[in-house]
Scaffold this motif. Structure first.
Motif, PDB file in Angstrom:
ATOM      1  N   VAL A  83       1.804  -3.983   3.026  1.00 27.63           N
ATOM      2  CA  VAL A  83       1.594  -3.008   1.639  1.00 27.63           C
ATOM      3  C   VAL A  83       1.895  -4.236   0.359  1.00 27.63           C
ATOM      4  CG1 VAL A  83       3.872  -2.319   1.359  1.00 27.63           C
ATOM      5  CG2 VAL A  83       2.003  -0.906   0.420  1.00 27.63           C
ATOM      6  N   ILE A  84       0.932  -3.681  -0.553  1.00 27.47           N
ATOM      7  CA  ILE A  84       0.634  -4.789  -1.594  1.00 27.47           C
ATOM      8  C   ILE A  84       2.022  -4.303  -2.572  1.00 27.47           C
ATOM      9  CG2 ILE A  84      -0.350  -5.574  -3.575  1.00 27.47           C
ATOM     10  CD1 ILE A  84      -2.885  -4.934  -1.947  1.00 27.47           C
TER      11      ILE A  84
ATOM     12  N   MET B  63      -0.465   4.254  -1.091  1.00 24.29           N
ATOM     13  CA  MET B  63       0.770   3.780  -0.595  1.00 24.29           C
ATOM     14  C   MET B  63       1.144   2.393  -1.269  1.00 24.29           C
ATOM     15  SD  MET B  63       1.204   5.967   2.055  1.00 24.29           S
ATOM     16  CE  MET B  63       2.650   5.198   2.669  1.00 24.29           C
ATOM     17  N   ILE B  64       0.083   2.160  -1.840  1.00 22.22           N
ATOM     18  CA  ILE B  64       0.304   0.823  -2.732  1.00 22.22           C
ATOM     19  C   ILE B  64       0.968   1.409  -3.993  1.00 22.22           C
ATOM     20  CG2 ILE B  64      -0.850  -1.174  -3.915  1.00 22.22           C
ATOM     21  CD1 ILE B  64      -3.212  -0.949  -1.723  1.00 22.22           C
ATOM     22  N   GLN B  65       2.269   1.257  -3.709  1.00 24.08           N
ATOM     23  CA  GLN B  65       2.766   1.664  -5.080  1.00 24.08           C
ATOM     24  C   GLN B  65       4.442   0.959  -5.180  1.00 24.08           C
ATOM     25  OE1 GLN B  65       3.980   5.642  -4.400  1.00 24.08           O
ATOM     26  NE2 GLN B  65       3.004   5.856  -2.618  1.00 24.08           N
ATOM     27  N   VAL B  66       5.183   1.455  -6.245  1.00 24.63           N
ATOM     28  CA  VAL B  66       6.412   0.975  -6.219  1.00 24.63           C
ATOM     29  C   VAL B  66       7.233   1.222  -5.056  1.00 24.63           C
ATOM     30  CG1 VAL B  66       8.564   0.969  -7.769  1.00 24.63           C
ATOM     31  CG2 VAL B  66       6.357   1.370  -8.758  1.00 24.63           C
TER      32      VAL B  66
END
Lengths: 262, 266
Positions: A83-84, B63-66
């Motif tokens: 994940v980024i 899903m690309i998050q903090v």
């Protein structure tokens, strides 16, 4: 110079191979025969067999280990973090956590609401046990008897299955000193002729104990004369309780209370 | 010596020469090559499985998050509660497996009706290598069982013939199921490829269990071998196996519908 090939020319190598093979096999057999004085006869018989069976056996053993090899492939995996992830300031993280926590509280409350706040009964038909709850508090537990999973087959192509139904039920009716109106199967099971619907022989007093709580479709929670069978699956589908337990259940549950049977 | 004999002689010499060592070497080499190729293909399957999950993970923009460990654990809790709420909309009994707290519970309409402690957990190595967020994505939603194999029947009936008259009446008590001591083991196959097994804790033995283990092994081998024959990397099916007391395992199996919904919490 172009050479003309005839059929004989084409067959020649095959014939040569055939003759060669025959001579080779004969030679081998002679060789093996000469081994008589070195190796015993059974060894010579089993040697080729062993040669044929061994690779097959090795292959089978290998195939049997394929699942282990597959699982072993995990050893070569490195931890994956695909994940980024945004580099975030701490306060951004804290905000996100507060929001999550609020949502978790909301979900938890929604789930808690699903458990009845009033009294309810759990019946475990596999272990023949019951638990009586008042809200989230367990107030009584003990043994009971549930359906025997017997299929009664009558000669007249009739059959009955004696099992306690599973699911959520509600108490439909409550009775003290209940009278049992015997259904047809009760007579069939005893080898008696089936009487008319309201015949005197259908009514039995005292069999169901002091109390009965109806769950609908003829199923009840009631007492029993056969206390020694409590804890065993022996009933025709009803739930039997011991006298003291039945009294407590009767006085705790009201009409409309939920009964969970599993 | 005529020409024919001469040629035959040459062939024999060649065949004899070749047959001694090189043929064996070639055969052995082919066998080793087969073993190596299939072995590599087979051991690549977890890698491929994880790769597929990663792809799915990347395509999910949400899903690309903090992210942080503390936040992740809150996400797991939130997802777990959401899944249980989803289950509460079903009419049938569902199974909730909390691997984190070692609890297996049966729920119906959001009410916990049965709860047992999980004594032992065995899971495929891939779960340790997997990013926790992948587990969240793949296994936190309620999963539908697509197939079951077990050592015990769902419902076991005893057939009793009605007596012709009172003289024929036998006071036969039914065979009580609780005295049957067959090992209780069953495995749920999920649509997403996961296999979830429940085994009884008490040292199980007997023919039934051996048959069960053999069936599972055979199924797995056939699946892998079938894929290999098609020169394909075999599908990987991660497995979680838990051990609970036999009586509890029986109760859970009998209470659940044929194809139940299951929620997992890691």
């Amino acid at each position: 110079m172009n050479k003309q090939f005839t059929e004989i020319d084409l067959l020649k190598p095959i014939l040569q191979l055939k003759n060669g093979l025959i001579i080779w096999v004969t030679k081998k057999i002679t060789f093996l025969k000469n081994l008589d004085h070195i190796y015993p006869r059974y060894f010579r018989i089993f040697l080729p067999l062993l040669c044929a069976v061994t690779p097959v056996a090795v292959l089978l053993v290998y195939i049997a280990f394929l699942p282990a090899i597959q699982e072993g492939g995990n050893i070569f995996l490195t931890s994956h973090h695909p994940v980024i992830i945004k580099d975030s300031a701490d306060n951004e993280n804290v905000d996100a956590m507060v929001a999550r926590q609020k949502n978790i509280g909301k979900l938890q409350r929604a789930l808690n609401k699903l458990t009845p706040s009033s009294s309810y009964l759990l019946i475990n038909t596999s272990e023949n046990k019951f638990q009586l709850y008042s809200g989230k508090k367990l107030i009584r537990e003990g043994i009971c008897s549930t359906g025997s999973y017997t299929m009664l087959v009558s000669g007249e192509n009739k059959k009955w299955i004696f099992k306690t139904p599973k699911g959520i039920f509600r108490i439909r009716d409550k009775k003290t000193s209940p009278v049992w109106k015997k259904p047809d199967w009760a007579f069939v099971e005893e080898g008696l002729p089936i009487p008319p619907p309201n015949h005197d022989s259908r009514f039995e007093y005292g069999t169901l104990g002091d109390y009965a709580l109806s769950l609908g479709d003829g199923y009840m929670i009631h007492g029993t004369l056969y206390q020694r069978f409590l804890g065993l699956p022996v009933t025709h589908g009803c739930v039997r309780l011991g006298d003291d337990d039945l009294e407590k259940v009767y006085h705790t549950l009201s009409i409309g209370s939920k009964v969970y049977i599993f | 010596m005529n020409k024919k004999d001469k040629n035959s002689g040459k062939i024999i010499q060649w065949f004899d020469r070749v047959s001694r060592k090189p043929v064996l070497t070639v055969l052995l080499a082919i066998l080793v090559l087969i073993f190596m190729t299939t072995g590599i293909l087979t051991s690549l399957s977890p890698y491929q499985y994880l790769g597929e999950l990663n792809k799915q993970f990347r395509s999910d923009s949400l899903m690309i998050q903090v992210s942080s460990n503390a936040l992740d654990s809150l996400k797991f809790e939130e997802a777990f509660l959401k899944s249980r709420l989803t289950l509460s909309s079903l009419d049938s009994i569902s199974l909730v497996i909390n691997l984190k707290d070692s609890l297996a519970t049966l729920e119906i309409k959001g009410v916990v009706i049965y709860s047992v402690k999980i004594e032992k957990i065995n899971q495929s190595l891939i779960f340790n290598k997997m990013d926790p967020r992948l587990r969240l994505l793949e296994f936190t939603d309620p999963m539908q069982v697509s197939g079951v194999f077990s050592t015990i029947p769902k419902e076991q009936y005893m057939v009793k013939n009605a007596p012709a008259d009172t003289s024929d009446l036998q006071s036969a008590l039914p065979v009580i199921d609780t005295v049957i001591t067959d090992a209780v083991c069953y495995i749920f196959y999920f649509e997403n490829g996961l296999q979830f097994e429940i085994r009884q804790l008490e040292a199980p033995s007997g023919k039934v269990l051996r048959q069960y283990d053999r069936h599972n092994k055979r199924k797995e081998i056939f699946k892998i071998a079938g894929d290999l024959l098609r020169f394909k990397i075999p599908d990987y099916r991660p497995q979680i196996s838990i051990e609970i007391r036999g009586v509890n395992a029986r109760t859970i199996f009998r209470a659940l519908p044929v194809k139940p919904a299951v929620v997992l919490k890691f």
